[in-house]
Structure formats: C-alpha cells, structure tokens
Design an enzyme around this catalytic site. Sequence first.
Site, PDB file in Angstrom:
ATOM      1  N   LYS A 196     -42.456  22.156  -6.776  1.00 34.74           N
ATOM      2  CA  LYS A 196     -41.699  21.491  -5.036  1.00 34.74           C
ATOM      3  C   LYS A 196     -41.774  19.948  -4.986  1.00 34.74           C
ATOM      4  CE  LYS A 196     -39.659  23.027  -0.120  1.00 34.74           C
ATOM      5  NZ  LYS A 196     -39.678  23.993   0.128  1.00 34.74           N
ATOM      6  N   ARG A 206     -31.832  21.613   6.109  1.00 34.19           N
ATOM      7  CA  ARG A 206     -32.145  21.575   6.688  1.00 34.19           C
ATOM      8  C   ARG A 206     -31.741  21.869   8.473  1.00 34.19           C
ATOM      9  NH1 ARG A 206     -37.573  17.024   5.043  1.00 34.19           N
ATOM     10  NH2 ARG A 206     -38.157  17.970   3.878  1.00 34.19           N
ATOM     11  N   LYS A 249     -38.000  22.429  -8.224  1.00 32.13           N
ATOM     12  CA  LYS A 249     -37.117  22.032  -7.581  1.00 32.13           C
ATOM     13  C   LYS A 249     -36.800  20.662  -7.066  1.00 32.13           C
ATOM     14  CE  LYS A 249     -36.079  23.741  -2.792  1.00 32.13           C
ATOM     15  NZ  LYS A 249     -36.965  24.385  -1.582  1.00 32.13           N
TER      16      LYS A 249
HETATM   17  C1  PBG Z   1     -38.550  24.945   2.777  1.00 34.55           C
HETATM   18  C2  PBG Z   1     -37.628  24.691   2.170  1.00 34.55           C
HETATM   19  C3  PBG Z   1     -37.186  23.646   1.595  1.00 34.55           C
HETATM   20  C4  PBG Z   1     -36.069  24.259   0.731  1.00 34.55           C
HETATM   21  C5  PBG Z   1     -35.941  25.281   0.956  1.00 34.55           C
HETATM   22  N1  PBG Z   1     -36.787  26.214   1.375  1.00 34.55           N
HETATM   23  C6  PBG Z   1     -36.716  22.277   2.095  1.00 34.55           C
HETATM   24  C7  PBG Z   1     -37.849  21.660   3.033  1.00 34.55           C
HETATM   25  O1  PBG Z   1     -39.320  22.212   2.677  1.00 34.55           O
HETATM   26  O2  PBG Z   1     -38.405  20.736   3.789  1.00 34.55           O
HETATM   27  C8  PBG Z   1     -34.466  23.278   0.283  1.00 34.55           C
HETATM   28  C9  PBG Z   1     -33.434  23.661  -0.057  1.00 34.55           C
HETATM   29  C10 PBG Z   1     -32.059  22.985  -0.167  1.00 34.55           C
HETATM   30  O3  PBG Z   1     -32.692  21.405  -0.291  1.00 34.55           O
HETATM   31  O4  PBG Z   1     -31.348  23.589  -1.251  1.00 34.55           O
HETATM   32  N2  PBG Z   1     -39.361  25.647   2.792  1.00 34.55           N
END
Ligand code: PBG
Length: 325
Positions: A196, A206, A249
Amino acid sequence: MTFPARRIRRLRISPRMRDLVQETTLTARDLICPVFVQEGLKTRFNIGSMSEVERLPLDDVNGEIETITDLGIPAVMLFGIPKSKDDAGTSAFDDAGIVQESISQIRQNFGDKIVVVSDVCLCQYTSTGHCGILSGNKIDNDQSVETLAKIAVSHARAGVDTVSPSAMMDGQVAAIRTALDDEGFTDVSIMPHSAKHSSSFYSPFRDAAECTPQFGDRRTYQVPFTNAREAISEVESDINEGVDMVMIKPALAYLDLIAETRRRFTVPIAAYNVSGEYALVKGAAMQGWINEKDVMTEILYSIKRAGADMIVSYFAKPAAELLRS
Ligand code: PBG
C-alpha cells in the site's frame, strides 16, 4: 516470420475473430464492491468527491447487499465510520461496533451468498486519523499490531470471511493469524493491503471515511511510490507471515507491481482501484471529456491484464451492470 508473410491484423478481421483471440477476460465475478457504513446515520449520504458512492445507515446494508449479489458480484469490502473516536481507537474492536453489526446482519441474511471482507485499520477510529496508535508523536508499531489483532478477532466473531488489514504496520499479518487461530477462527482468511503506497490518490476516500490524519502524513508506514523493490518486499513478508491473498494499491499507477507480483508469487492478487482513480474518471466524464463506461472498462481490463485476479473498485456495480448487458 516477418511481413508480408506475417500480418498480425488477420487476428482482428472480425468481432468473432477478436473474441477468439481475446487474452484477458473480465466478469462481475472478478469484482469486490466497497461499502461504507456509518454509525447513527439516518439516510444515505452522498460522498461529494466520489460521485454515486454513498455512506449507508445500518438499515440500508441489507438492501445494498441484495443489489450487489443480484449483479453477480461475489464480495464486498466493508468500511465503518464510527460515532466516537479516541486515542486508542476502541470503537474499532467493539463487538457492537458498526462494522461488527453490519457483518452479522449480512451473515444472518445472506449466509454464504456473499464473501464479506472487512477493512481492519484504525484511522477511522483514532482521534489522530492515523492508522496506528501514537505514543508521543510516533506510531507505536507493536501496540498498534496488538489492537489490529483485536479488531480482526471481533470481526471474526461477527462472522466475517476475510479480514483485510490496511494499516501497513510491520508484523500485522502474523499477529492477526495467531490471534484468529487462538480463538478458533482458522477458516477466516487474510487479504492485507500488502503493498500500500503513500498515495495522493486516496484523498476522496478520506472524505468518504473521515480518516484524514490530523497532523503529519502516512509516510512512516506506507510504501514510497518511488520504490518497487520495497513494495515487493512487503508482499514477500506478508506471504511469509501467512496471508491467503495479497493486494497492490493503488492499481492503475502501479500495474508494474501487479505484474511483478504475478511473476514472482503464486498467491491470488487483488488490486485496489482506489478512490482517486475513480474520481478522475468521474470528473472527466462529468465534463464530457471522456466516455465514462469505455474508460472504466479499459481500466478494469488493464488491471486484470497486468495479473490481478480480483479488483476492489468503486466501479464494481456499474461495471457488473455493463458486463451483464
Ligand atoms: C485507510 C485506508 C485508505 C484507503 C483504504 N484504507 C486511506 C489511507 O490510507 O489514507 C484508501 C482507499 C481509496 O482511496 O479508495 N486505512
């Protein structure tokens, strides 16, 4: 063989011929639909930066799952927005929490007709908006991991199929596997957000999940977008810790990593077609600059072509609908 004996266009001569040689397929069965559920919400709430994506009240969850299963989509990924946040993120492992309630409701009503995947993280539940617990101004990795394991177990108790830790804490997969097994949940699988990246493509999410960090950013835990080998190390260490599937991701700007993961490992790969990727398409389509359905289709096929077995996407419903027709 070279031209003129070789003419690659012969394979494109008609629609049927093109069908015959089509290498990549995409069906509703490849998709995982994200679902946002908010505690205490009365009616569906539209997420401004993610056109046509809504936060749901608990009462609407069954209806939504029905729509999703009717479209032939096999899985949902649940995200919760709790009423209360604190430093320790306690609402995340409350057995009566919004995600736990959603899971058990879906389980009761749909049995094994849908795979329920739950996001396991802290950022929606901590007052800091960080994915881990702070001690001083630093994320305490090991304490965060302990809490993540508690969250996973509470989801398992509610009846989840798969937990999906997204906090990017070191050792989170091993800790969750051990905790699940100790509690007898040996059949609950783990699909972590393995690689990620620290990405600007998450900002609409967010808004959706109310999880913007209140200070600083996520760069001490998420992978820099400049580093491919580091991303592969994350995948490898997750595999060694006991995952069932891995995830890359975001998806679109990271197709190289999907392909590399496919070449190196045998585990199923999920790709997360994230909120910013969705918003770009929606925004351009609303301006009339692109054809939304065509671009959506091309993006989803590209992610599969790179090597993903499944795609988490906010396009899951419209894509399934289009693929059916
Ligand atoms: C947070 C989380 C995020 C996403 C999924 N889980 C945001 C982040 O890490 O700030 C992003 C998913 C998306 O943008 O569709 N645990």
